[in-house]
Scaffold this motif. Sequence first.
Motif, short mmCIF file in Angstrom:
data_model
loop_
_atom_site.label_atom_id
_atom_site.label_comp_id
_atom_site.label_asym_id
_atom_site.label_seq_id
_atom_site.Cartn_x
_atom_site.Cartn_y
_atom_site.Cartn_z
N LEU A 178 73.32 -4.81 103.52
CA LEU A 178 74.37 -4.74 102.51
C LEU A 178 73.77 -4.70 101.11
CD1 LEU A 178 77.47 -4.82 102.26
CD2 LEU A 178 77.30 -7.31 102.22
N ARG A 179 74.20 -3.74 100.30
CA ARG A 179 73.65 -3.60 98.95
C ARG A 179 74.77 -3.46 97.92
NH1 ARG A 179 68.62 -0.64 98.55
NH2 ARG A 179 67.12 -1.69 99.88
N THR A 180 75.71 -4.39 97.92
CA THR A 180 76.78 -4.33 96.94
C THR A 180 77.35 -5.74 96.76
OG1 THR A 180 78.96 -3.41 96.43
CG2 THR A 180 78.46 -3.77 98.74
N LEU A 227 70.93 10.11 106.68
CA LEU A 227 71.93 9.07 106.94
C LEU A 227 72.24 8.22 105.72
CD1 LEU A 227 71.02 7.86 110.55
CD2 LEU A 227 72.31 9.87 109.80
N GLN A 228 71.40 8.30 104.68
CA GLN A 228 71.72 7.54 103.47
C GLN A 228 71.01 8.13 102.26
OE1 GLN A 228 69.09 4.07 102.58
NE2 GLN A 228 69.50 3.57 104.73
N GLY A 229 71.59 7.89 101.08
CA GLY A 229 71.09 8.48 99.85
C GLY A 229 70.03 7.66 99.15
N HIS A 230 69.13 7.06 99.89
CA HIS A 230 67.96 6.40 99.31
C HIS A 230 66.73 7.26 99.59
CE1 HIS A 230 69.99 2.17 99.17
NE2 HIS A 230 70.27 2.90 98.12
N TRP A 231 65.84 7.28 98.59
CA TRP A 231 64.77 8.29 98.57
C TRP A 231 63.87 8.27 99.80
CZ3 TRP A 231 59.32 7.66 97.81
CH2 TRP A 231 58.92 6.32 97.84
N ASP A 232 63.66 7.09 100.40
CA ASP A 232 62.75 7.03 101.56
C ASP A 232 63.35 7.74 102.79
OD1 ASP A 232 64.62 4.94 101.44
OD2 ASP A 232 63.38 3.57 102.61
N HIS A 233 64.61 8.15 102.69
CA HIS A 233 65.26 8.86 103.80
C HIS A 233 65.41 10.36 103.53
CE1 HIS A 233 66.36 5.03 105.82
NE2 HIS A 233 66.29 4.60 104.57
N TYR A 234 65.35 10.77 102.25
CA TYR A 234 65.64 12.19 101.97
C TYR A 234 64.55 12.94 101.24
CZ TYR A 234 67.01 10.70 97.22
OH TYR A 234 67.03 10.17 95.97
N GLY A 277 78.29 0.38 102.47
CA GLY A 277 77.83 -0.99 102.21
C GLY A 277 76.39 -1.00 101.74
N HIS A 278 75.56 -0.24 102.42
CA HIS A 278 74.18 -0.05 101.95
C HIS A 278 74.20 1.02 100.85
CE1 HIS A 278 69.84 -0.27 102.26
NE2 HIS A 278 69.80 1.03 102.22
N THR A 279 74.88 2.10 101.15
CA THR A 279 75.20 3.15 100.17
C THR A 279 76.67 3.52 100.41
OG1 THR A 279 74.49 4.86 101.73
CG2 THR A 279 72.85 4.09 100.10
ZN LIG Z 1 68.25 2.35 101.77
#
Ligand SMILES: [Zn+2]
Length: 278
Positions: free
Chosen positions: A193-195, A96-103, A164-166
């Motif tokens: 939100l990360r931007t 669901l998102q391109g941050h390492w803890d998810h993929y 927004g997060h990615t």
């Molecule tokens: Zn994340």
Amino acid sequence: MKSLVSTLAIGLVCWSVAAQAQRTPPPMSEMAREPFQVFDNLYFAGTGEVASYVISTSDGLILIDTLYGGPYTPYLVENMRQLGLDIADVRYVLILQGHWDHYMGARELQDEYIPDAQFGAAEEDWQMIEADLGEQAPRLDFVIEEGDSLTLGDTTLHFEITPGHTPGTTSIRMAVFDGGTRHEAYFHGGPALRTDDPAVIAEFLADLERIKQIPDIEVQIINHFDIHASSADNLFERAERLANRQPGEPHPWVAPEDFHDWLDEMIADTQERLAAAQ
Ligand SMILES: [Zn+2]
């Protein structure tokens, strides 16, 4: 020119050191949690911080997010086994998102456990994963786009791209069942939100306001343990209530007021962020 090259080289080294440091999984002794069944068709198999869920259907399993990789891949498989779920029955894996803890677990799942499962993510976030992992990136089998749906057996998931997060954060609308009773659920794939880009903040805000208008959402599914209204309990407190639930008591996850309180808080916070960014 030379100084530009060396500045770039230093930048790349810093980036890769930072990325490596960031990708050291937290200790299992702190993060391991008992897996649990949330609904008839939804299971939590994640950690004390980041979640991974399994959706059961009449024609196999759908895995959502893959944790930190390393020791957390056999951990995820073992958690599923404890729940009576066989990793070999996973037909789809959604990131669901391109941050390492998810993929980070995706590649090993592909290579070692479920080579025939179909892996999907939004294009923008897949690019993040490929930029991060290069040749070590997992294989992408399908791209998730706004408005897409995925049907497996008796189950259909509806996807929304909620940046927004990615840039390609993917959210899911789906039905969950409690003793056969249907409830509509919303799973925001990246609710923090990360931007600082006002255009993206405005889009994030518009999505939250739109989500609030979706009728009949009663259940919030969360991807980190503490994504909830300030008045509501966290994932594991809620799991405790579920474990101790008496016959006739409502399901702790069926809490539309908590979902709307959370959305209201998120909307207010995002409006402030937008005002500050403009
Ligand atoms: Zn994340």
